[in-house]
Motif scaffolding. Structure first.
Motif, PDB file in Angstrom:
ATOM      1  N   ASN A 147       0.840  -1.194   0.000  1.00 26.27           N
ATOM      2  CA  ASN A 147       0.000   0.000   0.000  1.00 26.27           C
ATOM      3  C   ASN A 147       0.882   1.254   0.000  1.00 26.27           C
ATOM      4  O   ASN A 147       2.117   1.164   0.093  1.00 26.27           O
ATOM      5  N   GLU A 148       0.261   2.413  -0.107  1.00 23.20           N
ATOM      6  CA  GLU A 148       1.023   3.654  -0.246  1.00 23.20           C
ATOM      7  C   GLU A 148       1.950   3.902   0.939  1.00 23.20           C
ATOM      8  O   GLU A 148       3.105   4.311   0.771  1.00 23.20           O
ATOM      9  N   LYS A 149       1.464   3.683   2.138  1.00 25.56           N
ATOM     10  CA  LYS A 149       2.285   3.910   3.329  1.00 25.56           C
ATOM     11  C   LYS A 149       3.513   3.020   3.326  1.00 25.56           C
ATOM     12  O   LYS A 149       4.625   3.474   3.645  1.00 25.56           O
ATOM     13  N   GLN A 150       3.335   1.768   2.959  1.00 26.42           N
ATOM     14  CA  GLN A 150       4.450   0.820   2.932  1.00 26.42           C
ATOM     15  C   GLN A 150       5.447   1.163   1.837  1.00 26.42           C
ATOM     16  O   GLN A 150       6.665   1.052   2.034  1.00 26.42           O
ATOM     17  N   GLN A 152       6.019   4.193   0.614  1.00 28.66           N
ATOM     18  CA  GLN A 152       6.721   5.412   1.012  1.00 28.66           C
ATOM     19  C   GLN A 152       7.777   5.110   2.071  1.00 28.66           C
ATOM     20  O   GLN A 152       8.894   5.651   2.028  1.00 28.66           O
ATOM     21  N   GLU A 153       7.437   4.245   3.013  1.00 32.22           N
ATOM     22  CA  GLU A 153       8.380   3.863   4.071  1.00 32.22           C
ATOM     23  C   GLU A 153       9.644   3.255   3.475  1.00 32.22           C
ATOM     24  O   GLU A 153      10.770   3.630   3.842  1.00 32.22           O
TER      25      GLU A 153
END
Length: 284
Positions: A147-150, A152-153
């Protein structure tokens, strides 16, 4: 073209691959978990030996399994050996839900039958992919089902930035926000399941090649899955027409936005990327 092996016999997969190469397919997507890399490798070796194409004419994608994220080097070498290749064109982390290895290259289960999470930081796995990228064994590296958060991390930590993201994407789940997010990070997008799942999309919207063309015209790479030679030919027949701007705008009017592939097998993993979708379907 995506090649699955889990539900198909080896001869069927061999025939499908030959049909695809003979038609003109040069992009093959597979994964360690599909258990078919050795079939693909044997056919590729034969076709190169017989002069039907050169190694540089084909593009091969494969993936690190969720039960291999604590030993990616072993699985990269295993894929190279099975595929009979000196390098892999694109190598992806298959999903952001690492599990313990059973010792038999499958997810280890607890006493209740659930896979046991292995909380390995993504970047610990990614550093090994970076090493093989710098050594020329992996020509590009990326992610799948993050997902986007993962994304970006990992992107913030990575020295070699992810170059591709492979996710479910079709006319009833167009991934518009995720696509824009990836474009900002210069990450290309590949759509798996461009026709949805059996009985959900194709029966509702004209013929399947229209759906493939629509995704391609958005600037997204498409990997339809099939082991049927006739379907493989039909999936390839998308280059002799083009939608107008008005026709593409009509696709944007479709408001349905439903994920079909929920990865229920990993629903108990704390890093499952689609917790909200699982809740929506009463799976949590």
């Amino acid at each position: 073209m995506q090649i699955f092996g889990v539900d198909s016999d080896e001869k069927q997969l061999d025939d499908a691959l030959r049909a695809a190469f003979d038609i003109g397919y040069r992009y093959i997507d597979t994964a360690e978990v599909y258990k078919n890399e050795h079939i693909i490798g044997a056919v590729i070796e034969e076709y190169i030996k017989n002069g039907k194409f050169k190694r540089e004419d084909i593009f091969i994608t494969t993936k690190l399994p969720v039960y291999g994220m604590n030993e990616p080097e072993r699985f990269i070498k295993k894929s190279l050996k099975n595929l009979n290749l000196d390098y892999i064109d694109l190598y992806l982390i298959h999903a952001p839900i690492p599990f313990e290895n059973s010792g038999n290259d499958s997810s280890k289960k607890d006493e209740t039958g659930n896979s046991i999470p292995a909380l390995i930081p993504f970047y610990e796995t990614w550093k090994v992919l970076e090493k093989f990228y710098l050594d020329g064994k992996l020509k590009s590296i990326g992610l799948s089902n993050f997902n986007e958060k993962q994304i970006q991390e990992l992107y913030n930590q990575a020295k070699i930035k992810p170059q591709n993201l492979q996710v479910e994407c079709h006319i009833l789940f167009q991934q518009k926000e995720l696509f824009e997010f990836c474009k900002k990070l210069n990450i290309s997008l590949t759509a798996y399941a461009p026709l949805g799942s059996p009985g959900t999309v194709v029966k509702d919207i004209a013929r399947f090649f229209i759906l493939i063309r629509q995704i391609m015209q958005r600037g997204i790479s498409v990997i339809p899955k099939s082991v049927n030679p006739n379907r493989i030919r039909e999936n390839f027949d998308v280059f002799d027409f083009k939608f107008t701007e008005n026709e593409m705008a009509e696709f944007d009017l479709i408001k349905q936005n439903d994920r079909l592939f929920l990865f229920e097998f990993g629903k108990n993993h704390p890093w499952h990327p689609w917790k909200e979708d699982l809740k929506k379907h009463n799976l949590l």
